[in-house]
Motif scaffolding. Structure first.
Motif, PDB file in Angstrom:
ATOM      1  N   ILE A 180       8.780  14.296   3.616  1.00 11.07           N
ATOM      2  CA  ILE A 180       8.148  15.203   4.582  1.00 11.07           C
ATOM      3  C   ILE A 180       7.080  14.481   5.385  1.00 11.07           C
ATOM      4  CG2 ILE A 180       6.680  17.247   4.780  1.00 11.07           C
ATOM      5  CD1 ILE A 180       8.170  18.381   2.351  1.00 11.07           C
ATOM      6  N   LEU A 181       6.236  13.682   4.688  1.00 12.14           N
ATOM      7  CA  LEU A 181       5.180  12.932   5.388  1.00 12.14           C
ATOM      8  C   LEU A 181       5.765  11.897   6.352  1.00 12.14           C
ATOM      9  CD1 LEU A 181       2.650  12.377   2.456  1.00 12.14           C
ATOM     10  CD2 LEU A 181       2.349  13.871   4.434  1.00 12.14           C
ATOM     11  N   THR A 182       6.848  11.257   5.902  1.00  8.04           N
ATOM     12  CA  THR A 182       7.497  10.270   6.777  1.00  8.04           C
ATOM     13  C   THR A 182       8.018  10.946   8.048  1.00  8.04           C
ATOM     14  OG1 THR A 182       8.142   8.938   4.867  1.00  8.04           O
ATOM     15  CG2 THR A 182       9.333   8.551   6.919  1.00  8.04           C
ATOM     16  N   GLY A 183       8.623  12.118   7.897  1.00 10.10           N
ATOM     17  CA  GLY A 183       9.119  12.855   9.066  1.00 10.10           C
ATOM     18  C   GLY A 183       7.990  13.268   9.993  1.00 10.10           C
ATOM     19  N   MET A 184       6.883  13.745   9.398  1.00  8.91           N
ATOM     20  CA  MET A 184       5.738  14.142  10.216  1.00  8.91           C
ATOM     21  C   MET A 184       5.167  12.948  10.969  1.00  8.91           C
ATOM     22  SD  MET A 184       3.846  16.728   7.547  1.00  8.91           S
ATOM     23  CE  MET A 184       2.433  16.955   8.623  1.00  8.91           C
ATOM     24  N   LEU A 185       5.051  11.808  10.287  1.00 12.43           N
ATOM     25  CA  LEU A 185       4.524  10.605  10.928  1.00 12.43           C
ATOM     26  C   LEU A 185       5.428  10.168  12.077  1.00 12.43           C
ATOM     27  CD1 LEU A 185       2.400   8.361  10.932  1.00 12.43           C
ATOM     28  CD2 LEU A 185       3.809   7.134   9.272  1.00 12.43           C
ATOM     29  N   ARG A 186       6.758  10.263  11.835  1.00 11.66           N
ATOM     30  CA  ARG A 186       7.691   9.891  12.887  1.00 11.66           C
ATOM     31  C   ARG A 186       7.538  10.788  14.114  1.00 11.66           C
ATOM     32  NH1 ARG A 186      11.945  10.606  10.212  1.00 11.66           N
ATOM     33  NH2 ARG A 186      12.060   8.506   9.330  1.00 11.66           N
ATOM     34  N   ARG A 187       7.372  12.086  13.865  1.00 13.00           N
ATOM     35  CA  ARG A 187       7.201  13.010  14.993  1.00 13.00           C
ATOM     36  C   ARG A 187       5.888  12.758  15.726  1.00 13.00           C
ATOM     37  NH1 ARG A 187       9.738  16.542  11.334  1.00 13.00           N
ATOM     38  NH2 ARG A 187       7.731  17.319  10.577  1.00 13.00           N
ATOM     39  N   ILE A 189       4.356   9.858  15.992  1.00 12.05           N
ATOM     40  CA  ILE A 189       4.543   8.635  16.803  1.00 12.05           C
ATOM     41  C   ILE A 189       5.354   8.951  18.048  1.00 12.05           C
ATOM     42  CG2 ILE A 189       5.616   6.365  16.809  1.00 12.05           C
ATOM     43  CD1 ILE A 189       4.893   6.160  13.833  1.00 12.05           C
ATOM     44  N   GLN A 190       6.417   9.727  17.869  1.00  8.29           N
ATOM     45  CA  GLN A 190       7.244  10.100  19.028  1.00  8.29           C
ATOM     46  C   GLN A 190       6.431  10.870  20.055  1.00  8.29           C
ATOM     47  OE1 GLN A 190      10.444  12.257  17.232  1.00  8.29           O
ATOM     48  NE2 GLN A 190      11.613  10.409  16.651  1.00  8.29           N
ATOM     49  N   ASN A 191       5.614  11.813  19.578  1.00 10.64           N
ATOM     50  CA  ASN A 191       4.786  12.588  20.522  1.00 10.64           C
ATOM     51  C   ASN A 191       3.811  11.695  21.277  1.00 10.64           C
ATOM     52  OD1 ASN A 191       6.047  14.969  19.794  1.00 10.64           O
ATOM     53  ND2 ASN A 191       4.525  15.469  18.211  1.00 10.64           N
ATOM     54  N   ARG A 192       3.212  10.737  20.533  1.00 13.73           N
ATOM     55  CA  ARG A 192       2.265   9.824  21.205  1.00 13.73           C
ATOM     56  C   ARG A 192       2.974   8.958  22.240  1.00 13.73           C
ATOM     57  NH1 ARG A 192      -1.916   7.726  16.454  1.00 13.73           N
ATOM     58  NH2 ARG A 192      -2.894   9.786  16.086  1.00 13.73           N
ATOM     59  N   VAL A 193       4.174   8.500  21.898  1.00 10.63           N
ATOM     60  CA  VAL A 193       4.934   7.690  22.865  1.00 10.63           C
ATOM     61  C   VAL A 193       5.245   8.516  24.111  1.00 10.63           C
ATOM     62  CG1 VAL A 193       7.133   6.536  23.282  1.00 10.63           C
ATOM     63  CG2 VAL A 193       5.901   6.139  21.143  1.00 10.63           C
ATOM     64  N   LEU A 194       5.631   9.768  23.890  1.00  7.83           N
ATOM     65  CA  LEU A 194       5.932  10.636  25.045  1.00  7.83           C
ATOM     66  C   LEU A 194       4.696  10.865  25.899  1.00  7.83           C
ATOM     67  CD1 LEU A 194       8.260  13.326  23.404  1.00  7.83           C
ATOM     68  CD2 LEU A 194       8.914  11.569  25.065  1.00  7.83           C
ATOM     69  N   ILE A 195       3.540  11.040  25.214  1.00  9.01           N
ATOM     70  CA  ILE A 195       2.297  11.247  25.973  1.00  9.01           C
ATOM     71  C   ILE A 195       1.974  10.019  26.810  1.00  9.01           C
ATOM     72  CG2 ILE A 195      -0.195  11.515  25.703  1.00  9.01           C
ATOM     73  CD1 ILE A 195       0.408  13.327  23.291  1.00  9.01           C
ATOM     74  N   VAL A 196       2.153   8.832  26.180  1.00 14.11           N
ATOM     75  CA  VAL A 196       1.871   7.592  26.923  1.00 14.11           C
ATOM     76  C   VAL A 196       2.798   7.465  28.128  1.00 14.11           C
ATOM     77  CG1 VAL A 196       1.956   5.084  26.789  1.00 14.11           C
ATOM     78  CG2 VAL A 196       0.911   6.399  24.935  1.00 14.11           C
ATOM     79  N   ILE A 197       4.083   7.756  27.906  1.00 16.37           N
ATOM     80  CA  ILE A 197       5.053   7.662  29.006  1.00 16.37           C
ATOM     81  C   ILE A 197       4.698   8.636  30.116  1.00 16.37           C
ATOM     82  CG2 ILE A 197       7.461   8.055  29.629  1.00 16.37           C
ATOM     83  CD1 ILE A 197       8.234   7.005  26.874  1.00 16.37           C
ATOM     84  N   LEU A 198       4.354   9.873  29.718  1.00 12.95           N
ATOM     85  CA  LEU A 198       3.974  10.867  30.722  1.00 12.95           C
ATOM     86  C   LEU A 198       2.716  10.431  31.474  1.00 12.95           C
ATOM     87  CD1 LEU A 198       4.606  14.197  28.756  1.00 12.95           C
ATOM     88  CD2 LEU A 198       5.911  13.318  30.706  1.00 12.95           C
ATOM     89  N   GLY A 199       1.785   9.837  30.727  1.00 15.56           N
ATOM     90  CA  GLY A 199       0.567   9.350  31.387  1.00 15.56           C
ATOM     91  C   GLY A 199       0.878   8.257  32.394  1.00 15.56           C
ATOM     92  N   ILE A 200       1.766   7.346  31.993  1.00 13.50           N
ATOM     93  CA  ILE A 200       2.131   6.257  32.916  1.00 13.50           C
ATOM     94  C   ILE A 200       2.813   6.818  34.167  1.00 13.50           C
ATOM     95  CG2 ILE A 200       3.630   4.259  33.172  1.00 13.50           C
ATOM     96  CD1 ILE A 200       3.103   3.643  30.213  1.00 13.50           C
ATOM     97  N   VAL A 201       3.733   7.761  33.912  1.00 15.20           N
ATOM     98  CA  VAL A 201       4.443   8.361  35.065  1.00 15.20           C
ATOM     99  C   VAL A 201       3.472   9.083  35.980  1.00 15.20           C
ATOM    100  CG1 VAL A 201       6.125  10.114  35.714  1.00 15.20           C
ATOM    101  CG2 VAL A 201       6.625   8.540  33.835  1.00 15.20           C
TER     102      VAL A 201
END
Length: 217
Positions: A180-187, A189-201
């Motif tokens: 469960i913790l691994t899944g939460m951590l993965r999500r 990280i994914q959310n942070r990557v999306l935020i960074v991408i959105l910020g760059i865009v």
């Protein structure tokens, strides 16, 4: 279980009282009557022995807190039974005054000597019987100690098995928690990557807008 023991105990008490009375009568009987009485006593002694064996088995099944008390009673009954056997042996070679006078006659001294010899042998048999009884009692007590140790080991084994089960359950729960913790951590990280991408865009869009705005002027 103790009620079964007490039932056997009552039967043994009645039987031992009958045996005691008949043993006391044996020396006073004529030859034929004595033979019949001896046969009856032998049969009753065998019945008493079987009762003691059954009582001994019942004691082994009684819970440990009460077993010591019943064990002490068993030792008393066994000592009483040994005395009955010795008394029976003596009564078989004992004679009433009338019968002794008929048998002895002029050879009284010799016969008395033989009787004394028989009594001496009986005493030796009695001592041997007591030693055997003591050895048997030690064996029974040793067996009881071994049984108690086995019971304790069984209890310890059950405790260890329960502890292992709890460890397995804990390990399973830890595995689920880890997934469960691994899944939460993965999500995350994914959310942070999306935020960074959105910020760059978004930043690129603002820069382009400013660029075209200055170029238009």
């Amino acid at each position: 279980m103790s009620s079964d023991f007490e039932g056997y105990e009552q039967d043994y008490s009645v039987l031992s009282a009958e045996i005691t009375g008949r043993i006391a009568r044996i020396p006073k009987l004529a030859a034929d009557e004595k033979k019949q009485m001896v046969a009856q006593v032998e049969k009753q002694l065998e019945e008493a022995r079987e009762l003691l064996e059954q009582m001994d088995l019942e004691v082994r099944e009684i819970p440990a807190p009460s077993r010591a008390m019943y064990g002490a009673r068993m030792r008393s009954y066994k000592q009483e039974f040994s005395k009955l056997e010795v008394d029976f042996k003596r009564s078989r070679i004992a004679y009433s005054d009338e019968v002794r006078n008929e048998l002895l006659g002029d050879d009284g001294i010799s016969s008395e000597s033989q009787r004394a010899h028989l009594l001496d042998n009986t005493e030796k048999l009695e001592r041997s019987s007591r030693r055997l009884e003591a050895g048997y009692q030690i064996a029974v007590e040793t067996e009881q100690i071994g049984q108690d140790i086995l019971e304790n080991l069984n209890h310890d084994r059950e405790k260890i098995q329960r502890a292992r089960e709890r460890l397995r359950e804990t390990d399973t729960n830890l595995g689920k928690s880890s997934r469960i913790l691994t899944g939460m951590l993965r999500r995350i990280i994914q959310n942070r990557v999306l935020i960074v991408i959105l910020g760059i865009v978004l930043l690129a869009t603002i820069i382009l807008a400013l660029y075209f705005s200055f170029r238009g002027h």
